[in-house]
Design an enzyme around this catalytic site. Structure first.
Site, PDB file in Angstrom:
ATOM      1  N   LYS A 108       0.842  -1.201   0.000  1.00 21.52           N
ATOM      2  CA  LYS A 108       0.000   0.000   0.000  1.00 21.52           C
ATOM      3  C   LYS A 108       0.876   1.250   0.000  1.00 21.52           C
ATOM      4  CE  LYS A 108      -3.873  -2.366   2.171  1.00 21.52           C
ATOM      5  NZ  LYS A 108      -4.480  -2.853   3.413  1.00 21.52           N
TER       6      LYS A 108
ATOM      7  N   GLN B  10      -4.771  -1.410   9.559  1.00 27.50           N
ATOM      8  CA  GLN B  10      -4.756  -2.771   9.005  1.00 27.50           C
ATOM      9  C   GLN B  10      -5.371  -3.759   9.998  1.00 27.50           C
ATOM     10  OE1 GLN B  10      -3.775  -3.489   5.880  1.00 27.50           O
ATOM     11  NE2 GLN B  10      -4.069  -5.686   6.084  1.00 27.50           N
TER      12      GLN B  10
ATOM     13  N   ASP C  23     -11.138   2.901   4.039  1.00 26.76           N
ATOM     14  CA  ASP C  23     -11.537   1.486   4.027  1.00 26.76           C
ATOM     15  C   ASP C  23     -13.059   1.344   3.880  1.00 26.76           C
ATOM     16  OD1 ASP C  23      -9.759  -0.667   4.177  1.00 26.76           O
ATOM     17  OD2 ASP C  23      -9.228  -0.196   6.256  1.00 26.76           O
TER      18      ASP C  23
HETATM   19  N1  GUN Z   1      -7.166  -6.807   6.265  1.00 26.60           N
HETATM   20  C1  GUN Z   1      -7.490  -7.560   5.183  1.00 26.60           C
HETATM   21  N2  GUN Z   1      -8.093  -6.807   4.238  1.00 26.60           N
HETATM   22  C2  GUN Z   1      -8.151  -5.551   4.727  1.00 26.60           C
HETATM   23  C3  GUN Z   1      -8.647  -4.329   4.209  1.00 26.60           C
HETATM   24  O1  GUN Z   1      -9.179  -4.236   3.095  1.00 26.60           O
HETATM   25  N3  GUN Z   1      -8.494  -3.256   5.019  1.00 26.60           N
HETATM   26  C4  GUN Z   1      -7.924  -3.336   6.264  1.00 26.60           C
HETATM   27  N4  GUN Z   1      -7.861  -2.228   6.999  1.00 26.60           N
HETATM   28  N5  GUN Z   1      -7.461  -4.447   6.774  1.00 26.60           N
HETATM   29  C5  GUN Z   1      -7.568  -5.553   5.997  1.00 26.60           C
END
Ligand code: GUN
Length: 294
Positions: free
Chosen positions: A54, A98, A121
């Site tokens: 990311k 995350q 998100d």
């Molecule tokens: N963990 C797995 N997929 C995601 C996601 O799309 N966003 C976040 N914040 N954590 C994750």
């Protein structure tokens, strides 16, 4: 029949390229550089890879990228303190914590503390609710990526039977809501669904997001259906190494489906691309600038 393979590299490259151009325009026309902060608590190896990817994608698109790492032992108050600081930082337009978080930290409480305007998100209940009733909202990245792929592959989705296997807050539920907004007839199926194979066989659009390796077999798929495989499962190989597979048995599905996303190389790549698009949307909304289309 041999299914067309939907190449996530091509779709995600398009979204990322568009994001890069939009950032350049925002900088030139408005002096605005969108900023994304990613918070990683602990050292889960999979989460670390996601967070690194990311950060790289954010920088490549010309945005500000901030990564905040906390120890696995971090308290909920420590995580909250970081979220509050980022909420107040005008150079940060998107905040992503995350998941999963360590068990001593209440995930819902943390998500709830993120400013809904910075919630790239789309997990805050305000955004979930706004999306459900058709108001402008931040939309979760993985389902948004699946929807982009579906619309570019199939065109108008109106009236199609869509079955989403999996009811998670991250993928299954928002995916179903997005498909409903496209006028699909939507079923959310899950581990307790009776005759799951029969339900899946009804689908013109089958989205698999259950996290069970190769659970969906070829004879669960309607001939010609479009199959979106969100699963990313690591399974052992005979030589002691591991390989990635989706929730769909790919070789069997290839003989039945009309089109299918592979794992790896499918919709997984769209998640990061849509995160960039969401950060740009968030930055525009915060600055009161007309937002570009994803
Ligand atoms: N963990 C797995 N997929 C995601 C996601 O799309 N966003 C976040 N914040 N954590 C994750």
């Amino acid at each position: 029949m041999t299914a067309d393979i939907i190449d996530g590299k091509i779709f995600s490259a398009r979204v990322r390229e568009k994001a890069g151009k939009q950032v350049a325009m925002l900088q030139a026309d408005h002096g605005l550089t969108p900023g994304l902060a990613v918070v990683l608590v602990g050292d889960d190896p999979t989460s670390r890879v996601y967070v690194r990817n990311k950060g790289i994608a954010t920088t490549e698109a010309g945005m500000k990228s901030e990564e905040i790492r906390l120890e696995t032992t971090a308290t909920e108050a420590e995580v909250m303190e970081v979220v509050h600081r980022l909420n107040a930082d005008p150079t940060i337009h998107g905040i992503l914590v995350q998941l999963p978080l360590p068990e001593q930290v209440d995930e819902m409480a943390v998500l709830d503390a993120i400013d809904p305007l910075k919630d790239v998100d789309g997990f805050h209940v305000i955004n979930t609710g706004r999306q459900a009733v058709g108001l402008p909202a931040m939309v979760p990245c993985t389902p948004l990526g699946c929807l982009i792929v579906l619309k570019e592959t199939l065109g108008d989705l109106s009236g199609l039977e869509a079955v989403v296997v999996g009811r998670s807050n991250i993928v299954g539920k928002p995916m179903a809501s997005l498909l409903l907004a496209q006028n699909c007839t939507v079923t959310i199926a899950h581990s307790r669904t009776r005759d799951l194979a029969g339900v899946c066989r009804r689908a013109d659009i089958l989205v698999a997001a259950v996290g069970r390796p190769e659970m969906i077999r070829g004879d669960w798929i309607k001939p010609g259906a479009t199959v979106i495989d969100v699963g990313i499962n690591r399974i052992p190989k005979e030589d002691g190494k591991t390989r990635l597979v989706g929730d769909v048995c790919f070789p069997e599905a290839m003989d039945v489906a009309g089109a299918i996303t592979p794992v790896p190389g499918g919709v997984g790549l769209m998640t990061v691309a849509c995160l960039l698009a969401n950060t740009i949307t968030a930055a525009c909304r915060q600055a009161g600038i007309a937002e570009p289309e994803v």
